[in-house]
Scaffold this motif. Sequence first.
Motif, PDB file in Angstrom:
ATOM      1  N   ASP A 223       0.883  -1.201   0.138  1.00 38.19           N
ATOM      2  CA  ASP A 223      -0.086  -0.187   0.019  1.00 38.19           C
ATOM      3  C   ASP A 223       0.946   1.278  -0.158  1.00 38.19           C
ATOM      4  O   ASP A 223       0.449   2.295   0.297  1.00 38.19           O
ATOM      5  N   GLY A 224       2.207   1.155  -0.252  1.00 39.82           N
ATOM      6  CA  GLY A 224       3.032   2.145  -0.090  1.00 39.82           C
ATOM      7  C   GLY A 224       3.747   2.715   0.916  1.00 39.82           C
ATOM      8  O   GLY A 224       4.764   3.582   0.901  1.00 39.82           O
ATOM      9  N   ARG A 225       3.281   2.080   2.193  1.00 39.09           N
ATOM     10  CA  ARG A 225       3.904   2.670   3.392  1.00 39.09           C
ATOM     11  C   ARG A 225       5.363   2.134   3.484  1.00 39.09           C
ATOM     12  O   ARG A 225       5.476   1.053   3.172  1.00 39.09           O
ATOM     13  N   ALA A 226       6.294   3.258   4.167  1.00 37.51           N
ATOM     14  CA  ALA A 226       7.581   2.547   4.337  1.00 37.51           C
ATOM     15  C   ALA A 226       7.671   1.832   5.826  1.00 37.51           C
ATOM     16  O   ALA A 226       7.133   2.248   6.664  1.00 37.51           O
ATOM     17  N   VAL A 227       8.415   0.962   5.612  1.00 37.72           N
ATOM     18  CA  VAL A 227       8.737   0.139   6.746  1.00 37.72           C
ATOM     19  C   VAL A 227      10.342   0.086   6.994  1.00 37.72           C
ATOM     20  O   VAL A 227      10.996   0.014   5.881  1.00 37.72           O
ATOM     21  N   THR A 228      10.897  -0.418   8.009  1.00 39.21           N
ATOM     22  CA  THR A 228      12.263  -1.097   8.236  1.00 39.21           C
ATOM     23  C   THR A 228      12.124  -2.637   8.756  1.00 39.21           C
ATOM     24  O   THR A 228      11.385  -2.873   9.599  1.00 39.21           O
ATOM     25  N   ILE A 229      12.947  -3.182   7.869  1.00 32.98           N
ATOM     26  CA  ILE A 229      13.389  -4.740   8.430  1.00 32.98           C
ATOM     27  C   ILE A 229      14.572  -4.578   9.195  1.00 32.98           C
ATOM     28  O   ILE A 229      15.628  -4.261   8.310  1.00 32.98           O
ATOM     29  N   ARG A 230      14.547  -5.080  10.549  1.00 34.36           N
ATOM     30  CA  ARG A 230      15.587  -5.079  11.122  1.00 34.36           C
ATOM     31  C   ARG A 230      15.924  -5.997  12.142  1.00 34.36           C
ATOM     32  O   ARG A 230      14.896  -6.823  12.648  1.00 34.36           O
ATOM     33  N   ALA A 231      17.257  -6.349  12.651  1.00 31.58           N
ATOM     34  CA  ALA A 231      17.367  -7.318  13.657  1.00 31.58           C
ATOM     35  C   ALA A 231      16.535  -6.975  14.668  1.00 31.58           C
ATOM     36  O   ALA A 231      16.586  -5.726  15.302  1.00 31.58           O
ATOM     37  N   ILE A 232      16.008  -8.022  15.440  1.00 32.61           N
ATOM     38  CA  ILE A 232      15.288  -7.659  16.870  1.00 32.61           C
ATOM     39  C   ILE A 232      16.363  -7.202  17.968  1.00 32.61           C
ATOM     40  O   ILE A 232      17.607  -7.546  17.690  1.00 32.61           O
ATOM     41  N   ARG A 233      16.161  -6.419  18.594  1.00 24.10           N
ATOM     42  CA  ARG A 233      16.795  -5.823  20.108  1.00 24.10           C
ATOM     43  C   ARG A 233      16.179  -6.148  21.296  1.00 24.10           C
ATOM     44  O   ARG A 233      15.063  -6.441  21.288  1.00 24.10           O
TER      45      ARG A 233
END
Length: 178
Positions: free
Chosen positions: A14-24
């Motif tokens: 749907d166009g929204r920006a997300v970040t895929i990152r390592a869990i902390r």
Amino acid sequence: MDASTYSAPETLRDGRAVTIRAIRASDKQAMLDAFHGLEAQTIYLRLFTAHGEPSEQTLREWTEVDFDKLVRLVVCLPRPGADEQIIGGASFAMLEPGNPAAGAEVSFTIEEDFQGQGLGGKLLAHLARIARARGIRHFVAEVLPENHPMLAVFERSGLPTTLQRGEGVVHVNMLLPG
Ligand SMILES: CC(C)(COP(=O)(O)OP(=O)(O)OC[C@H]1O[C@@H](n2cnc3c(N)ncnc32)[C@H](O)[C@@H]1OP(=O)(O)O)[C@@H](O)C(=O)NCCC(=O)NCCS
């Protein structure tokens, strides 16, 4: 590649920006909030069983990851004026720690409101990238036969995939070409 600091920008369908990152380790509250947002059906498809309130020990297992035997990525959605929201995640666990040739088992959970946005496939691609860099040549997964979205993600991954139907479960094997 240091998986513990992995981070990549992605875009939902749907166009929204997300970040895929390592869990902390600092993600405990966000993971608890994400768990509380899940429907029972999603928890059942992921864990093959119902799951009560996570204990402190469980939250530590979810968030304090060694990134050696287990790699866990989360999908984060920014929220104006608030902490980012965790809307899903995926992990791989080495089948034999110290022996990448034995492969790793993958698992995925996406919040219902964000299912069908292509995140399963994106998470799989990032996990495969990290795994290949450390010499892992195949992923396995156990999926309930009725879980068509998960099977679709694997079959459309572009990875050579075989499915073996067992008693109430489908065993999936994906090759990660070097
Ligand atoms: C399985 C799962 C990880 C797939 O992730 P996703 O980000 O929704 O995957 P995609 O967006 O790539 O969707 C895959 C396909 O399933 C369909 N789909 C996704 N969610 C769906 C839903 N809730 N109901 C029906 N179909 C759905 C999509 O439409 C897509 O098919 P399409 O490309 O023909 O449209 C996610 O649905 C999930 O977390 N399910 C519950 C937990 C689970 O099953 N974990 C796996 C255990 S190993």
